[in-house]
Design a protein around this motif. Structure first.
Motif, PDB file in Angstrom:
ATOM      1  N   THR A  25    -153.392 -15.074 -51.997  1.00 37.11           N
ATOM      2  CA  THR A  25    -153.713 -16.278 -52.759  1.00 37.11           C
ATOM      3  C   THR A  25    -152.840 -16.266 -54.003  1.00 37.11           C
ATOM      4  O   THR A  25    -152.443 -15.200 -54.490  1.00 37.11           O
ATOM      5  CB  THR A  25    -155.202 -16.373 -53.184  1.00 37.11           C
ATOM      6  N   ILE A  26    -152.530 -17.466 -54.495  1.00 33.52           N
ATOM      7  CA  ILE A  26    -151.695 -17.557 -55.688  1.00 33.52           C
ATOM      8  C   ILE A  26    -152.051 -18.814 -56.472  1.00 33.52           C
ATOM      9  O   ILE A  26    -152.311 -19.858 -55.885  1.00 33.52           O
ATOM     10  CB  ILE A  26    -150.187 -17.524 -55.334  1.00 33.52           C
ATOM     11  N   GLY A  27    -152.085 -18.670 -57.791  1.00 34.84           N
ATOM     12  CA  GLY A  27    -152.287 -19.808 -58.683  1.00 34.84           C
ATOM     13  C   GLY A  27    -151.047 -19.986 -59.531  1.00 34.84           C
ATOM     14  O   GLY A  27    -150.420 -19.010 -59.925  1.00 34.84           O
ATOM     15  N   TYR A  28    -150.706 -21.230 -59.802  1.00 35.96           N
ATOM     16  CA  TYR A  28    -149.450 -21.484 -60.523  1.00 35.96           C
ATOM     17  C   TYR A  28    -149.662 -21.921 -61.969  1.00 35.96           C
ATOM     18  O   TYR A  28    -148.702 -22.279 -62.646  1.00 35.96           O
ATOM     19  CB  TYR A  28    -148.611 -22.522 -59.767  1.00 35.96           C
ATOM     20  N   GLU A  29    -150.861 -21.830 -62.483  1.00 39.35           N
ATOM     21  CA  GLU A  29    -151.227 -22.356 -63.797  1.00 39.35           C
ATOM     22  C   GLU A  29    -150.222 -22.054 -64.901  1.00 39.35           C
ATOM     23  O   GLU A  29    -149.832 -22.935 -65.647  1.00 39.35           O
ATOM     24  CB  GLU A  29    -152.610 -21.826 -64.189  1.00 39.35           C
ATOM     25  N   SER A  30    -149.797 -20.834 -65.032  1.00 43.13           N
ATOM     26  CA  SER A  30    -148.897 -20.459 -66.131  1.00 43.13           C
ATOM     27  C   SER A  30    -147.538 -19.997 -65.617  1.00 43.13           C
ATOM     28  O   SER A  30    -146.821 -19.279 -66.298  1.00 43.13           O
ATOM     29  CB  SER A  30    -149.544 -19.363 -66.970  1.00 43.13           C
ATOM     30  N   GLN A  31    -147.178 -20.443 -64.408  1.00 45.00           N
ATOM     31  CA  GLN A  31    -145.952 -19.965 -63.766  1.00 45.00           C
ATOM     32  C   GLN A  31    -144.936 -21.088 -63.590  1.00 45.00           C
ATOM     33  O   GLN A  31    -145.298 -22.255 -63.514  1.00 45.00           O
ATOM     34  CB  GLN A  31    -146.284 -19.403 -62.384  1.00 45.00           C
ATOM     35  N   THR A  32    -143.691 -20.704 -63.445  1.00 44.10           N
ATOM     36  CA  THR A  32    -142.656 -21.662 -63.041  1.00 44.10           C
ATOM     37  C   THR A  32    -142.610 -21.657 -61.516  1.00 44.10           C
ATOM     38  O   THR A  32    -143.068 -20.696 -60.866  1.00 44.10           O
ATOM     39  CB  THR A  32    -141.267 -21.258 -63.570  1.00 44.10           C
ATOM     40  N   GLN A  33    -142.017 -22.694 -60.954  1.00 43.89           N
ATOM     41  CA  GLN A  33    -141.874 -22.740 -59.507  1.00 43.89           C
ATOM     42  C   GLN A  33    -141.051 -21.546 -59.010  1.00 43.89           C
ATOM     43  O   GLN A  33    -141.406 -20.900 -58.028  1.00 43.89           O
ATOM     44  CB  GLN A  33    -141.222 -24.049 -59.065  1.00 43.89           C
ATOM     45  N   ASP A  34    -139.956 -21.228 -59.712  1.00 42.73           N
ATOM     46  CA  ASP A  34    -139.119 -20.091 -59.315  1.00 42.73           C
ATOM     47  C   ASP A  34    -139.912 -18.789 -59.285  1.00 42.73           C
ATOM     48  O   ASP A  34    -139.751 -17.977 -58.366  1.00 42.73           O
ATOM     49  CB  ASP A  34    -137.926 -19.936 -60.260  1.00 42.73           C
ATOM     50  N   ALA A  35    -140.764 -18.583 -60.285  1.00 44.95           N
ATOM     51  CA  ALA A  35    -141.562 -17.348 -60.353  1.00 44.95           C
ATOM     52  C   ALA A  35    -142.558 -17.280 -59.202  1.00 44.95           C
ATOM     53  O   ALA A  35    -142.744 -16.219 -58.591  1.00 44.95           O
ATOM     54  CB  ALA A  35    -142.289 -17.252 -61.685  1.00 44.95           C
ATOM     55  N   VAL A  36    -143.190 -18.383 -58.879  1.00 43.67           N
ATOM     56  CA  VAL A  36    -144.149 -18.414 -57.775  1.00 43.67           C
ATOM     57  C   VAL A  36    -143.436 -18.131 -56.453  1.00 43.67           C
ATOM     58  O   VAL A  36    -143.896 -17.302 -55.657  1.00 43.67           O
ATOM     59  CB  VAL A  36    -144.904 -19.767 -57.726  1.00 43.67           C
ATOM     60  N   ILE A  37    -142.316 -18.778 -56.229  1.00 49.14           N
ATOM     61  CA  ILE A  37    -141.577 -18.553 -54.983  1.00 49.14           C
ATOM     62  C   ILE A  37    -141.089 -17.104 -54.900  1.00 49.14           C
ATOM     63  O   ILE A  37    -141.169 -16.476 -53.843  1.00 49.14           O
ATOM     64  CB  ILE A  37    -140.426 -19.566 -54.832  1.00 49.14           C
ATOM     65  N   ALA A  38    -140.650 -16.539 -56.000  1.00 50.64           N
ATOM     66  CA  ALA A  38    -140.223 -15.132 -56.007  1.00 50.64           C
ATOM     67  C   ALA A  38    -141.384 -14.208 -55.638  1.00 50.64           C
ATOM     68  O   ALA A  38    -141.201 -13.248 -54.873  1.00 50.64           O
ATOM     69  CB  ALA A  38    -139.653 -14.761 -57.373  1.00 50.64           C
ATOM     70  N   ARG A  39    -142.582 -14.485 -56.172  1.00 51.55           N
ATOM     71  CA  ARG A  39    -143.752 -13.656 -55.845  1.00 51.55           C
ATOM     72  C   ARG A  39    -144.111 -13.792 -54.370  1.00 51.55           C
ATOM     73  O   ARG A  39    -144.484 -12.814 -53.716  1.00 51.55           O
ATOM     74  CB  ARG A  39    -144.924 -14.013 -56.751  1.00 51.55           C
ATOM     75  N   LEU A  40    -144.029 -15.021 -53.841  1.00 50.62           N
ATOM     76  CA  LEU A  40    -144.322 -15.236 -52.427  1.00 50.62           C
ATOM     77  C   LEU A  40    -143.324 -14.483 -51.544  1.00 50.62           C
ATOM     78  O   LEU A  40    -143.710 -13.829 -50.571  1.00 50.62           O
ATOM     79  CB  LEU A  40    -144.291 -16.731 -52.103  1.00 50.62           C
TER      80      LEU A  40
END
Length: 143
Positions: free
Chosen positions: A5-20
């Motif tokens: 699971t992932i929440g993007y509240e305080s993240q950039t799109q690039d950071a979320v995609i990198a974590r995924l």
């Protein structure tokens, strides 16, 4: 394989995609009732295109989102009220069908559930993740 699971509240799109990508996620299931966002890069069309470019499949399952009264309760910090509203919503046939679809996908490929909330404990995706994990007998990985 674990369900992420992932929440993007305080993240950039690039950071979320990198974590995924780091978690080797193959499919991201967007579990927002409204797949629009004031945060840059997280509206449905742009997010889907960016994920596909990164090699991650995108699927929006609107019926797995929290109804408006539940979202309002969550914004006010009334997590118990949000949970009650969401659980009642999940008893609906359309929500059950989409939950079954999400479960089937997660059984086959590394999947992540996406919503806004940074803290999974205050988000409906925790309830979804627990239901899917119970059915599949898998662990939950909160990214």
């Amino acid at each position: 394989m674990p369900l992420a699971t992932i929440g993007y509240e305080s993240q950039t799109q690039d950071a979320v995609i990198a974590r995924l990508k780091a978690a080797k996620v193959a499919v991201l299931i967007d579990v927002r009732a409204v797949a629009a966002s004031r945060r840059a890069g997280f509206s449905k069309t742009l997010l889907a295109a960016s994920l596909v470019e990164a090699g991650i499949e995108y699927l929006h399952l609107r019926q797995l989102g929290t109804p408006k009264p539940g979202r309002e309760a969550a914004r006010k910090g009334r997590i118990g009220e949000m949970t009650e509203i969401f659980e009642a919503h999940m008893a609906e046939p359309a929500a059950q069908l989409e939950l079954a679809r999400a479960t089937a996908i997660a059984a086959d490929r590394k999947t992540a559930l996406l919503c806004y909330e940074a803290d999974h404990c205050g988000c409906h995706r925790k309830i979804l993740a627990e239901a899917i994990a119970e059915t599949l007998g898998c662990e939950i990985e909160n990214l």
